[in-house]
Write a protein that holds these residues in place. Structure first.
Motif, PDB file in Angstrom:
ATOM      1  N   ILE A 162       0.816  -1.209   0.000  1.00 54.21           N
ATOM      2  CA  ILE A 162       0.000   0.000   0.000  1.00 54.21           C
ATOM      3  C   ILE A 162       0.858   1.272   0.000  1.00 54.21           C
ATOM      4  O   ILE A 162       0.520   2.234  -0.694  1.00 54.21           O
ATOM      5  N   PRO A 163       1.978   1.334   0.748  1.00 50.06           N
ATOM      6  CA  PRO A 163       2.798   2.557   0.680  1.00 50.06           C
ATOM      7  C   PRO A 163       3.305   2.873  -0.733  1.00 50.06           C
ATOM      8  O   PRO A 163       3.428   4.045  -1.104  1.00 50.06           O
ATOM      9  N   ALA A 164       3.563   1.852  -1.527  1.00 53.20           N
ATOM     10  CA  ALA A 164       3.993   2.095  -2.906  1.00 53.20           C
ATOM     11  C   ALA A 164       2.872   2.764  -3.710  1.00 53.20           C
ATOM     12  O   ALA A 164       3.127   3.672  -4.507  1.00 53.20           O
ATOM     13  N   PHE A 165       1.633   2.327  -3.497  1.00 56.65           N
ATOM     14  CA  PHE A 165       0.501   2.952  -4.178  1.00 56.65           C
ATOM     15  C   PHE A 165       0.345   4.405  -3.737  1.00 56.65           C
ATOM     16  O   PHE A 165       0.014   5.273  -4.539  1.00 56.65           O
ATOM     17  N   MET A 166       0.601   4.675  -2.464  1.00 55.36           N
ATOM     18  CA  MET A 166       0.474   6.039  -1.957  1.00 55.36           C
ATOM     19  C   MET A 166       1.540   6.953  -2.556  1.00 55.36           C
ATOM     20  O   MET A 166       1.247   8.099  -2.920  1.00 55.36           O
ATOM     21  N   VAL A 180      -2.284  10.893  -2.869  1.00 51.28           N
ATOM     22  CA  VAL A 180      -1.947   9.891  -1.847  1.00 51.28           C
ATOM     23  C   VAL A 180      -3.213   9.193  -1.347  1.00 51.28           C
ATOM     24  O   VAL A 180      -3.228   7.969  -1.184  1.00 51.28           O
ATOM     25  N   VAL A 181      -4.278   9.948  -1.143  1.00 51.99           N
ATOM     26  CA  VAL A 181      -5.540   9.347  -0.679  1.00 51.99           C
ATOM     27  C   VAL A 181      -6.096   8.392  -1.732  1.00 51.99           C
ATOM     28  O   VAL A 181      -6.515   7.271  -1.413  1.00 51.99           O
ATOM     29  N   ILE A 182      -6.086   8.803  -2.997  1.00 44.27           N
ATOM     30  CA  ILE A 182      -6.587   7.930  -4.064  1.00 44.27           C
ATOM     31  C   ILE A 182      -5.706   6.686  -4.186  1.00 44.27           C
ATOM     32  O   ILE A 182      -6.201   5.572  -4.369  1.00 44.27           O
ATOM     33  N   GLY A 183      -4.382   6.855  -4.085  1.00 48.72           N
ATOM     34  CA  GLY A 183      -3.483   5.701  -4.122  1.00 48.72           C
ATOM     35  C   GLY A 183      -3.744   4.741  -2.980  1.00 48.72           C
ATOM     36  O   GLY A 183      -3.712   3.514  -3.168  1.00 48.72           O
ATOM     37  N   ALA A 184      -4.015   5.263  -1.783  1.00 54.23           N
ATOM     38  CA  ALA A 184      -4.320   4.398  -0.643  1.00 54.23           C
ATOM     39  C   ALA A 184      -5.631   3.654  -0.860  1.00 54.23           C
ATOM     40  O   ALA A 184      -5.737   2.465  -0.539  1.00 54.23           O
ATOM     41  N   ILE A 185      -6.619   4.333  -1.418  1.00 54.04           N
ATOM     42  CA  ILE A 185      -7.910   3.682  -1.679  1.00 54.04           C
ATOM     43  C   ILE A 185      -7.749   2.561  -2.697  1.00 54.04           C
ATOM     44  O   ILE A 185      -8.292   1.466  -2.533  1.00 54.04           O
ATOM     45  N   VAL A 186      -6.971   2.817  -3.749  1.00 56.61           N
ATOM     46  CA  VAL A 186      -6.728   1.773  -4.759  1.00 56.61           C
ATOM     47  C   VAL A 186      -5.974   0.600  -4.132  1.00 56.61           C
ATOM     48  O   VAL A 186      -6.305  -0.570  -4.369  1.00 56.61           O
ATOM     49  N   GLY A 187      -4.962   0.889  -3.305  1.00 55.93           N
ATOM     50  CA  GLY A 187      -4.208  -0.181  -2.651  1.00 55.93           C
ATOM     51  C   GLY A 187      -5.072  -1.009  -1.724  1.00 55.93           C
ATOM     52  O   GLY A 187      -4.964  -2.239  -1.692  1.00 55.93           O
ATOM     53  N   ILE A 188      -5.952  -0.344  -0.963  1.00 56.48           N
ATOM     54  CA  ILE A 188      -6.844  -1.072  -0.056  1.00 56.48           C
ATOM     55  C   ILE A 188      -7.840  -1.916  -0.846  1.00 56.48           C
ATOM     56  O   ILE A 188      -8.140  -3.053  -0.465  1.00 56.48           O
TER      57      ILE A 188
END
Length: 106
Positions: free
Chosen positions: A22-26, A68-76
């Protein structure tokens, strides 16, 4: 010299899945957010008293945060998907004693 005896291996049921980092997606989301700010900000008129670099700096705070928020949502979301595809396997745990090295005291 007697051979060490290994106890019976422990058996357990484990779940195996490919989980995203998930940190990579963020981080990627933050970079994409900054690039979007770099592309969109010069398309609008700039106040000469403020200047373009200051506007890019100001709007990049919003762009990076949103990215960062969108990346975290995609990772989750991908993490949830990987939980559905998890496989259950039987695993054994064995303790293996290392052999003594040459010249090593026993």
């Amino acid at each position: 010299m007697s051979e060490p005896t290994n106890p019976a291996p422990e058996r357990a049921t484990v779940q195996v899945r490919r989980a995203p980092k998930i940190p990579a997606f963020m981080v990627v989301g933050g970079l994409i957010g900054f690039l979007v700010v770099l592309i969109i900000t010069p398309l609008f008129p700039v106040d000469p008293l403020v200047g373009l670099p200051a506007l890019i700096g100001y709007f990049s705070l919003y762009g990076i945060t949103i990215g960062v928020v969108i990346g975290a949502i995609v990772g989750i979301a991908l993490d949830r998907r990987s939980q559905k595809r998890a496989r259950t396997l039987d695993a054994e745990r064995e303790v293996v004693e290392p052999l003594p090295l040459e010249g090593e005291l026993e």
